[in-house]
Motif scaffolding. Structure first.
Motif, PDB file in Angstrom:
ATOM      1  N   GLY B  47       0.841  -1.187   0.000  1.00 45.80           N
ATOM      2  CA  GLY B  47       0.000   0.000   0.000  1.00 45.80           C
ATOM      3  C   GLY B  47       0.881   1.243   0.000  1.00 45.80           C
ATOM      4  O   GLY B  47       2.103   1.134   0.088  1.00 45.80           O
ATOM      5  N   PRO B  48       0.270   2.432  -0.108  1.00 45.05           N
ATOM      6  CA  PRO B  48       1.075   3.649  -0.102  1.00 45.05           C
ATOM      7  C   PRO B  48       1.712   3.898   1.269  1.00 45.05           C
ATOM      8  O   PRO B  48       1.082   3.665   2.301  1.00 45.05           O
ATOM      9  CB  PRO B  48       0.069   4.741  -0.459  1.00 45.05           C
ATOM     10  CG  PRO B  48      -1.259   4.159  -0.174  1.00 45.05           C
ATOM     11  CD  PRO B  48      -1.145   2.689  -0.324  1.00 45.05           C
ATOM     12  N   VAL B  49       2.949   4.361   1.287  1.00 49.09           N
ATOM     13  CA  VAL B  49       3.621   4.694   2.547  1.00 49.09           C
ATOM     14  C   VAL B  49       3.744   6.212   2.655  1.00 49.09           C
ATOM     15  O   VAL B  49       3.631   6.926   1.661  1.00 49.09           O
ATOM     16  CB  VAL B  49       5.020   4.045   2.631  1.00 49.09           C
ATOM     17  CG1 VAL B  49       4.906   2.562   2.802  1.00 49.09           C
ATOM     18  CG2 VAL B  49       5.850   4.374   1.421  1.00 49.09           C
ATOM     19  N   ASP B  50       3.957   6.691   3.866  1.00 50.98           N
ATOM     20  CA  ASP B  50       4.048   8.129   4.075  1.00 50.98           C
ATOM     21  C   ASP B  50       5.354   8.680   3.519  1.00 50.98           C
ATOM     22  O   ASP B  50       6.409   8.085   3.685  1.00 50.98           O
ATOM     23  CB  ASP B  50       3.967   8.442   5.582  1.00 50.98           C
ATOM     24  CG  ASP B  50       2.572   8.167   6.095  1.00 50.98           C
ATOM     25  OD1 ASP B  50       1.734   7.737   5.287  1.00 50.98           O
ATOM     26  OD2 ASP B  50       2.339   8.354   7.307  1.00 50.98           O
ATOM     27  N   GLN B  51       5.223   9.869   2.902  1.00 51.88           N
ATOM     28  CA  GLN B  51       6.391  10.439   2.252  1.00 51.88           C
ATOM     29  C   GLN B  51       7.474  10.793   3.254  1.00 51.88           C
ATOM     30  O   GLN B  51       8.648  10.563   3.021  1.00 51.88           O
ATOM     31  CB  GLN B  51       5.967  11.682   1.476  1.00 51.88           C
ATOM     32  CG  GLN B  51       7.064  12.200   0.570  1.00 51.88           C
ATOM     33  CD  GLN B  51       6.495  13.018  -0.557  1.00 51.88           C
ATOM     34  OE1 GLN B  51       5.349  13.429  -0.506  1.00 51.88           O
ATOM     35  NE2 GLN B  51       7.293  13.267  -1.574  1.00 51.88           N
ATOM     36  N   ARG B  52       7.059  11.324   4.408  1.00 47.92           N
ATOM     37  CA  ARG B  52       8.063  11.758   5.387  1.00 47.92           C
ATOM     38  C   ARG B  52       8.855  10.577   5.924  1.00 47.92           C
ATOM     39  O   ARG B  52      10.055  10.642   6.132  1.00 47.92           O
ATOM     40  CB  ARG B  52       7.370  12.485   6.550  1.00 47.92           C
ATOM     41  CG  ARG B  52       7.537  13.991   6.434  1.00 47.92           C
ATOM     42  CD  ARG B  52       7.093  14.701   7.697  1.00 47.92           C
ATOM     43  NE  ARG B  52       7.794  14.275   8.898  1.00 47.92           N
ATOM     44  CZ  ARG B  52       7.233  14.263  10.110  1.00 47.92           C
ATOM     45  NH1 ARG B  52       5.990  14.625  10.264  1.00 47.92           N
ATOM     46  NH2 ARG B  52       7.917  13.892  11.151  1.00 47.92           N
ATOM     47  N   TRP B  53       8.142   9.446   6.132  1.00 46.14           N
ATOM     48  CA  TRP B  53       8.846   8.249   6.602  1.00 46.14           C
ATOM     49  C   TRP B  53       9.782   7.732   5.516  1.00 46.14           C
ATOM     50  O   TRP B  53      10.942   7.422   5.756  1.00 46.14           O
ATOM     51  CB  TRP B  53       7.839   7.151   6.982  1.00 46.14           C
ATOM     52  CG  TRP B  53       8.536   5.876   7.319  1.00 46.14           C
ATOM     53  CD1 TRP B  53       9.074   5.551   8.510  1.00 46.14           C
ATOM     54  CD2 TRP B  53       8.831   4.787   6.445  1.00 46.14           C
ATOM     55  NE1 TRP B  53       9.677   4.325   8.440  1.00 46.14           N
ATOM     56  CE2 TRP B  53       9.542   3.840   7.178  1.00 46.14           C
ATOM     57  CE3 TRP B  53       8.550   4.533   5.097  1.00 46.14           C
ATOM     58  CZ2 TRP B  53       9.981   2.640   6.632  1.00 46.14           C
ATOM     59  CZ3 TRP B  53       8.995   3.338   4.548  1.00 46.14           C
ATOM     60  CH2 TRP B  53       9.695   2.410   5.313  1.00 46.14           C
ATOM     61  N   ALA B  54       9.247   7.661   4.285  1.00 42.43           N
ATOM     62  CA  ALA B  54       9.987   7.001   3.209  1.00 42.43           C
ATOM     63  C   ALA B  54      11.261   7.749   2.859  1.00 42.43           C
ATOM     64  O   ALA B  54      12.262   7.137   2.488  1.00 42.43           O
ATOM     65  CB  ALA B  54       9.103   6.859   1.971  1.00 42.43           C
ATOM     66  N   GLU B  55      11.227   9.076   2.955  1.00 40.54           N
ATOM     67  CA  GLU B  55      12.395   9.805   2.485  1.00 40.54           C
ATOM     68  C   GLU B  55      13.427  10.066   3.570  1.00 40.54           C
ATOM     69  O   GLU B  55      14.439  10.715   3.316  1.00 40.54           O
ATOM     70  CB  GLU B  55      11.938  11.090   1.790  1.00 40.54           C
ATOM     71  CG  GLU B  55      11.330  10.719   0.448  1.00 40.54           C
ATOM     72  CD  GLU B  55      10.830  11.879  -0.361  1.00 40.54           C
ATOM     73  OE1 GLU B  55      10.812  13.001   0.177  1.00 40.54           O
ATOM     74  OE2 GLU B  55      10.475  11.661  -1.527  1.00 40.54           O
ATOM     75  N   ASN B  56      13.185   9.542   4.761  1.00 40.28           N
ATOM     76  CA  ASN B  56      14.183   9.652   5.812  1.00 40.28           C
ATOM     77  C   ASN B  56      15.168   8.484   5.702  1.00 40.28           C
ATOM     78  O   ASN B  56      14.798   7.332   5.858  1.00 40.28           O
ATOM     79  CB  ASN B  56      13.486   9.620   7.177  1.00 40.28           C
ATOM     80  CG  ASN B  56      14.476   9.815   8.300  1.00 40.28           C
ATOM     81  OD1 ASN B  56      15.678   9.964   8.059  1.00 40.28           O
ATOM     82  ND2 ASN B  56      13.984   9.814   9.518  1.00 40.28           N
ATOM     83  N   ARG B  57      16.420   8.841   5.420  1.00 38.47           N
ATOM     84  CA  ARG B  57      17.414   7.804   5.145  1.00 38.47           C
ATOM     85  C   ARG B  57      17.704   6.933   6.385  1.00 38.47           C
ATOM     86  O   ARG B  57      18.090   5.788   6.272  1.00 38.47           O
ATOM     87  CB  ARG B  57      18.709   8.483   4.700  1.00 38.47           C
ATOM     88  CG  ARG B  57      19.255   7.906   3.436  1.00 38.47           C
ATOM     89  CD  ARG B  57      20.480   8.666   3.015  1.00 38.47           C
ATOM     90  NE  ARG B  57      20.163   9.905   2.335  1.00 38.47           N
ATOM     91  CZ  ARG B  57      21.063  10.863   2.114  1.00 38.47           C
ATOM     92  NH1 ARG B  57      22.300  10.722   2.550  1.00 38.47           N
ATOM     93  NH2 ARG B  57      20.726  11.960   1.477  1.00 38.47           N
ATOM     94  N   ASP B  58      17.494   7.493   7.581  1.00 36.49           N
ATOM     95  CA  ASP B  58      17.836   6.762   8.801  1.00 36.49           C
ATOM     96  C   ASP B  58      16.896   5.583   9.064  1.00 36.49           C
ATOM     97  O   ASP B  58      17.170   4.741   9.914  1.00 36.49           O
ATOM     98  CB  ASP B  58      17.789   7.702  10.014  1.00 36.49           C
ATOM     99  CG  ASP B  58      18.814   8.803   9.871  1.00 36.49           C
ATOM    100  OD1 ASP B  58      19.803   8.566   9.157  1.00 36.49           O
ATOM    101  OD2 ASP B  58      18.605   9.877  10.462  1.00 36.49           O
ATOM    102  N   ASN B  59      15.759   5.542   8.334  1.00 36.12           N
ATOM    103  CA  ASN B  59      14.832   4.450   8.563  1.00 36.12           C
ATOM    104  C   ASN B  59      15.276   3.155   7.905  1.00 36.12           C
ATOM    105  O   ASN B  59      14.684   2.108   8.147  1.00 36.12           O
ATOM    106  CB  ASN B  59      13.447   4.825   8.019  1.00 36.12           C
ATOM    107  CG  ASN B  59      12.750   5.788   8.954  1.00 36.12           C
ATOM    108  OD1 ASN B  59      12.947   5.710  10.153  1.00 36.12           O
ATOM    109  ND2 ASN B  59      11.980   6.700   8.398  1.00 36.12           N
ATOM    110  N   TYR B  60      16.300   3.238   7.058  1.00 36.10           N
ATOM    111  CA  TYR B  60      16.722   2.035   6.346  1.00 36.10           C
ATOM    112  C   TYR B  60      18.104   1.605   6.832  1.00 36.10           C
ATOM    113  O   TYR B  60      18.961   2.449   7.066  1.00 36.10           O
ATOM    114  CB  TYR B  60      16.810   2.291   4.840  1.00 36.10           C
ATOM    115  CG  TYR B  60      15.543   2.810   4.241  1.00 36.10           C
ATOM    116  CD1 TYR B  60      14.585   1.941   3.749  1.00 36.10           C
ATOM    117  CD2 TYR B  60      15.309   4.177   4.159  1.00 36.10           C
ATOM    118  CE1 TYR B  60      13.419   2.418   3.195  1.00 36.10           C
ATOM    119  CE2 TYR B  60      14.140   4.657   3.605  1.00 36.10           C
ATOM    120  CZ  TYR B  60      13.196   3.776   3.123  1.00 36.10           C
ATOM    121  OH  TYR B  60      12.053   4.253   2.585  1.00 36.10           O
ATOM    122  N   ALA B  61      18.283   0.307   6.982  1.00 31.36           N
ATOM    123  CA  ALA B  61      19.624  -0.228   7.230  1.00 31.36           C
ATOM    124  C   ALA B  61      19.788  -1.430   6.305  1.00 31.36           C
ATOM    125  O   ALA B  61      18.949  -2.320   6.273  1.00 31.36           O
ATOM    126  CB  ALA B  61      19.772  -0.657   8.685  1.00 31.36           C
TER     127      ALA B  61
END
Lengths: 53, 318
Positions: B47-61
């Protein structure tokens, strides 16, 4: 001794014992189900022979 | 006839379950994770994800599966128009032979948190399986590149017929015992944290499968049993059959990967035995110096084969 280690040791004994028991029963059943009749005379003849080889 | 149908149906079901279990992704909200180009990973959400969450690089490892402590540095995160696809761009080229773990913290979708997802990006799944198979069979041939199972290898490679018989028996026993040890390792040893006992358990499993094949074959196919003769018992003394469960436990392979590794190792051993026995049959009529007759010249031949197989080293498929 650390109680954790003792627990691990007894747990290991129990688990491995269970595995061994299950496999032993399985093999026993398989041996029973797939038993091959062997003519008893073969053994008797072998007894009588010299058997150097 | 009916019974045969039943068994083949059962086998097909088992294979289907194995295939499906290998293809699923690990989180319900993530549909697909795949490599793209040389340095990108694409994640497709359900489903669609929030833009603010998705574009924060720290959320990915992101890291390679064997080295969890080396995080790869992300230079850019791109969200597509429909907010369902995220493209991660990395600074360096990705080594696509290794599966990569993508860990996403607290996925936010329309204001709701969907929890943390840890998913694996792999190359094409069947290509991956095929590369494990060919790798175990030829590129990392257990006999010629790892020098395992040599005593059985030299003992049974005098005649082509015994060599092929041994190879086939070996493959059957190998597949049976590898699948059992995969199951025991994943569902018994690991949950009880007894993985330090793996060698003992695997040795027991190998002798169990040899004994079971011995008992069943004696009744079902006495001709084949006679043909196998002493080799069936000799399989226990082979170290390849112990190496395969240890490797698959070490690499945390899933069921399909384990099956491929076992089949590859078995056929690799069959190929090695066949090649060696063909040469040794010819050596019988060759004019070999007396000191080299028998085992010594066989060792020389094995060394030459190992050199030839070195030509495959470093190759990668897909």
């Amino acid at each position: 001794m650390d109680p954790m280690l003792i627990k691990l040791a007894f747990g290991g004994l129990a688990v491995l014992g269970c595995i061994g028991l299950i496999f032993g029963i399985g093999l026993g059943l398989a041996a029973h189900k797939f038993a091959v009749e062997i003519n008893p005379k073969i053994e008797e003849v072998k007894e009588v022979l010299a058997g150097a080889q | 006839m009916k019974k045969a149908n039943f068994y083949s149906g059962l086998l097909a079901l088992l294979l289907g379950v194995l295939l499906l279990s290998g293809c699923e992704t690990e989180h319900r909200f993530i549909k697909k994770v795949s490599f793209k180009g040389g340095n990108q990973i694409v994640v497709v959400f359900a489903g669609p994800v929030d833009q603010r969450w998705a574009e924060n690089r720290d959320n990915y490892a992101v890291y390679e599966k064997p080295d969890p402590d080396i995080l790869l540095s992300i230079t850019e995160v791109q969200l597509s128009q429909d907010r369902r696809t995220v493209t991660l761009t990395f600074e360096d080229e990705l080594n696509q032979d290794q599966p990569h773990i993508v860990s996403m913290r607290q996925i936010m979708s329309e204001g709701r948190s969907l929890g943390t997802a840890i998913v694996t990006a792999k190359k094409l799944y069947f290509g991956h399986l095929f590369s494990i198979l060919i790798g175990a069979m030829i590129i990392h041939n257990f006999v010629f590149t790892k020098y395992l199972g040599l005593c059985v290898f030299f003992g049974t490679s005098q005649k082509k017929s015994t060599a092929v018989g041994m190879g086939i028996t070996f493959t059957i026993v190998m597949v049976a015992s590898a699948m059992m040890s995969w199951f025991l390792y994943q569902f018994v040893l690991k949950p009880f944290r007894l993985d330090f006992l793996q060698i003992i358990v695997f040795i027991g499993l190998v002798s169990l499968s040899v004994q079971a094949v011995d008992t069943i074959l004696r009744k079902i196919n006495p001709v084949l049993f006679k043909a196998f003769g002493v080799y069936l018992v000799l399989v226990i003394a082979n170290c390849i059959i112990l190496a395969v469960p240890l490797i698959l436990a070490d690499n945390e392979y899933n069921a399909m990967e384990s099956l491929m590794l076992a089949v590859g190792a078995g056929t690799g051993f069959l190929i090695a035995l066949f090649l060696m026995s063909s040469v040794r049959e010819k050596l019988e009529i060759a004019n070999v110096p007396p000191t080299y007759r028998g085992l010594p010249i066989a060792f020389v031949v094995a060394g030459l084969f190992a050199l030839a197989f070195m030509g495959f080293s470093g190759m990668s498929i897909f």
